[in-house]
Design an enzyme around this catalytic site. Structure first.
Site, PDB file in Angstrom:
ATOM      1  N   ALA A 138      40.764   6.776 -33.065  1.00 13.54           N
ATOM      2  CA  ALA A 138      41.849   5.920 -32.570  1.00 13.54           C
ATOM      3  C   ALA A 138      42.707   5.378 -33.709  1.00 13.54           C
ATOM      4  O   ALA A 138      43.882   5.047 -33.527  1.00 13.54           O
ATOM      5  CB  ALA A 138      41.277   4.761 -31.749  1.00 13.54           C
ATOM      6  N   THR A 173       6.517  -4.980   2.446  1.00 14.60           N
ATOM      7  CA  THR A 173       7.119  -4.343   1.280  1.00 14.60           C
ATOM      8  C   THR A 173       7.040  -2.824   1.374  1.00 14.60           C
ATOM      9  O   THR A 173       6.123  -2.282   1.986  1.00 14.60           O
ATOM     10  CB  THR A 173       6.433  -4.809  -0.020  1.00 14.60           C
ATOM     11  N   SER A 181      31.904   0.407 -31.291  1.00 18.20           N
ATOM     12  CA  SER A 181      31.285  -0.662 -30.482  1.00 18.20           C
ATOM     13  C   SER A 181      31.633  -0.481 -29.004  1.00 18.20           C
ATOM     14  O   SER A 181      32.411  -1.255 -28.441  1.00 18.20           O
ATOM     15  CB  SER A 181      31.705  -2.044 -30.983  1.00 18.20           C
ATOM     16  N   GLY A 230       0.838  -1.188   0.000  1.00 18.36           N
ATOM     17  CA  GLY A 230       0.000   0.000   0.000  1.00 18.36           C
ATOM     18  C   GLY A 230       0.872   1.237   0.000  1.00 18.36           C
ATOM     19  O   GLY A 230       2.072   1.174  -0.259  1.00 18.36           O
TER      20      GLY A 230
END
Length: 635
Positions: A478, A117, A548, A37
């Protein structure tokens, strides 16, 4: 002392009473339930009251509870029952529940495991964890506030997770003077909402966790209420395990029990149905059949076993069966497929990346699975279906997913054990989502792999080479494309058949519809991986030059290839050096804010941990790097 001695007889009677009590306790049914709740509806207080009234608190615990209650001093309460459950220091300081707290208690009629909970929206994933194994949910409502957004959220989640026994506990009735009219209005409001999301029935009751009204005994303050007390209802409601026995027999195999050469059995927890020696069974997904000869347990063989029991089954025939397989009755087996639609509750701080491969764990089966972009996201507050490209923390959506091999399953509504799954991040091993399968996709049964007469080995033989994928990865600038071009030139002079897939070139055609968000980058690499795999089937040496950035996708492509065919080449250049080159002017645009989601600036790059080759461009020329790569490819 003889058997006729009074003391001996007394001891014997006591021993019989103890044995009878233990046997009665062992045979009690177990009810798992949750309280949920909105914040401060009194969930922890209610559980504390249940523990207190069921005499499950020791004297030293009660003394500590009294001391903590005086120290916390909430609202002048003499005893703060919530402190029995709120175990974290942060919970006690804030007066809220953060983690899921599990407590065990028992009455003369039944055993219970209750999960308290959290009520806060940011802890929705914790609520899902507690609800995943529950038979019943107690939805608490503060009588002063009525039905709130989080009441609706938790009710929807409980229903979504297959909990069909719902108790609507209108709490803190003492604070509204036990007003029946207000209680009836709250119940009517909740009933209208419940019907809108498919909840057919629930049990309402007026209670006070603090005062104890209608918890374990009828309250004189609510003479207008003639229903059961909360405890009476918990003791008498039918649990799912009882209903599960009436379903078809299913047992996921947890392990193969082979203590010696004379015994071979298959152990697991029966998910549904019953089984007995002589039953004809089928092992899935292989479809092999046999017959049950024994049902073995620690306490001896059984004539019958059912849902909720852990057993070891032996077969009449030598049948290949291992962990992850499912044993079912031969005449009524479950399905096996590799494509599904499911509801997904996302539980990770990082958003879901469609196209990324995650581990999917369903019962004892673990497979690699790829989730597609959501069909829609569900607004739990309004039940509205919203367009979404991904799912963020605590979001709920419906999506299709594909596994790398068929898994045995049933719809979650029919079987929670064979329909519910979790997704696990392959790199961190963190659980990122929980899911509920709706059905397998029709194409999973209707689309089949078409066998061809010419094999990939024959195609490679015609080219007189071994297929491979040279996967260049590294930051923008790179030197990936430069070195990849040199490698292809040198291989061409060696009469090798190659094809170069370059990141920029692919985005002009195959992937022109993709941007540079994390999700699009994942899909970009997935598509390139599929193309590279087809090219290796044709016998080619494929050279790819892509940033990637994510290790998970590079590993996904590796998993597509035959063993030893994927060669990861890390072009290791520092960000400073790559930015200094900046031949395309991309870093300058990213720094100025003109280019979003640029790797190394506002989007991460995950360097390979164990590449086949690492090229340090600070100490090696492009030509030297190309020679080293070719030496690795062709020793």
């Amino acid at each position: 002392m003889t058997a006729q001695d009074p003391i001996y007889q007394t001891d014997a009677l006591i021993a019989e009473d103890i044995d009878a009590y233990l046997e009665q306790h062992r045979n009690k049914t177990l009810l798992r339930f949750i309280t949920c709740g909105s914040v401060d509806d009194g969930k922890s207080t209610l559980i504390g009251r249940l523990l207190y009234d069921s005499k499950m608190i020791f004297e030293d615990q009660f003394a500590a509870l009294e001391a903590d209650s005086k120290r916390v001093g909430t609202q002048g309460q003499e005893i703060d029952f919530a402190l029995l459950v709120d175990g974290l220091a942060a919970e006690r300081e804030q007066g809220i529940t953060i983690d899921v707290a599990y407590r065990f208690f028992a009455t003369e009629k039944r055993k219970f495991i209750v999960a308290d909970t959290p009520g806060h929206e940011q802890y929705t994933r914790n609520m899902v964890t507690g609800a995943s194994t529950a038979d019943l949910a107690v939805i608490l409502i503060d009588a002063r506030k009525g039905v709130l957004t989080q009441t609706r959220r938790h009710s929807y989640l409980a229903h979504l997770l297959g909990i069909r026994n719902l108790v609507l506990a209108v709490n803190k009735m003492d604070l509204i003077g036990y007003d029946q009219a207000k209680y009836d209005a709250i119940v009517a409001d909740y009933r209208a909402f419940a019907e809108s999301i498919g909840i057919d029935a629930f049990t309402p009751m007026p209670i006070s966790g603090f005062k104890g009204d209608n918890i374990t005994s009828r309250s004189p303050n609510t003479p207008w209420y003639d229903g059961l007390t909360l405890m009476e209802h918990l003791e008498s409601v039918a649990v799912d395990s009882e209903a599960d026995r009436a379903k078809p027999f299913r047992m996921p195999v947890q392990w193969v029990n082979r203590p010696n050469l004379d015994f071979r059995g298959f152990s697991g927890l029966i998910a549904s149905g019953t089984v007995k020696p002589g039953d004809a069974i089928r092992v899935l997904p292989s479809g092999k059949t046999s017959e049950i000869t024994r049902i073995v347990t620690f306490d001896g063989d059984l004539e019958e076993a059912g849902a909720g029991q852990s057993v070891t089954l032996t077969f009449k025939d030598e049948v290949d069966c291992s962990r992850g397989d499912v044993i079912a009755l031969a005449a009524d087996p479950p399905q096996a497929a590799d494509q599904f639609e499911a509801t997904i509750v996302w539980m990770a701080d990082e958003e879901m990346l469609p196209g990324r491969a995650y581990w999917l764990k369903l019962g004892t089966q673990t497979v690699s699975a790829t989730v597609q972009a959501p069909k829609y996201q569900i607004n739990v507050n309004t039940m509205e279906h919203l367009a979404a490209k991904t799912l963020e923390l605590n979001a709920i959506g419906v999506a299709n997913f594909t596994t790398d091999r068929p898994i045995v399953f049933e719809a979650y509504d029919d079987n929670r054990q064979l329909g519910g799954f979790i997704l696990i991040d392959k790199f961190t091993n963190a659980t990122v989502a929980a899911g509920m399968i709706h059905f397998s996709l029709r194409r999973a049964q209707n689309v089949h792999w078409q066998a061809t007469d010419i094999s990939r080995e024959q195609r490679a033989g015609l080219m007189r080479q071994k297929p491979a994928v040279l996967w260049f990865t590294g930051l923008s600038g790179a030197g990936k494309s430069t070195i990849a071009n040199l490698v292809e030139q040198k291989l061409a002079r060696m009469n090798r058949h190659t094809f170069l897939l370059d990141g920029d070139n692919v985005r002009h055609g195959l992937n022109k519809d993709l941007g540079f968000t994390d999700a699009d980058r994942v899909e970009n690499i997935r598509r390139v991986g599929e193309v590279a795999r087809l090219m290796t089937d044709a016998g080619l040496i494929v050279i790819t030059a892509f940033i990637s950035p994510f290790g998970a996708e590079r590993e996904l492509v590796r998993s597509m290839m035959a063993e030893g065919e994927f060669i990861e080449i890390f072009i290791d250049t520092s960000l400073a050096d790559a930015e200094q080159r900046d031949v395309k002017g991309l870093y300058a645009k990213a720094r100025s804010g003109q280019l979003k989601n640029f790797t190394g600036i506002d989007s991460p790059y995950e360097p390979p941990e164990h590449p086949e080759l690492r090229i340090d461009t600070a100490v090696m020329t492009p030509d030297e790097a190309a020679d080293l790569i070719i030496k690795r490819l062709i020793p």
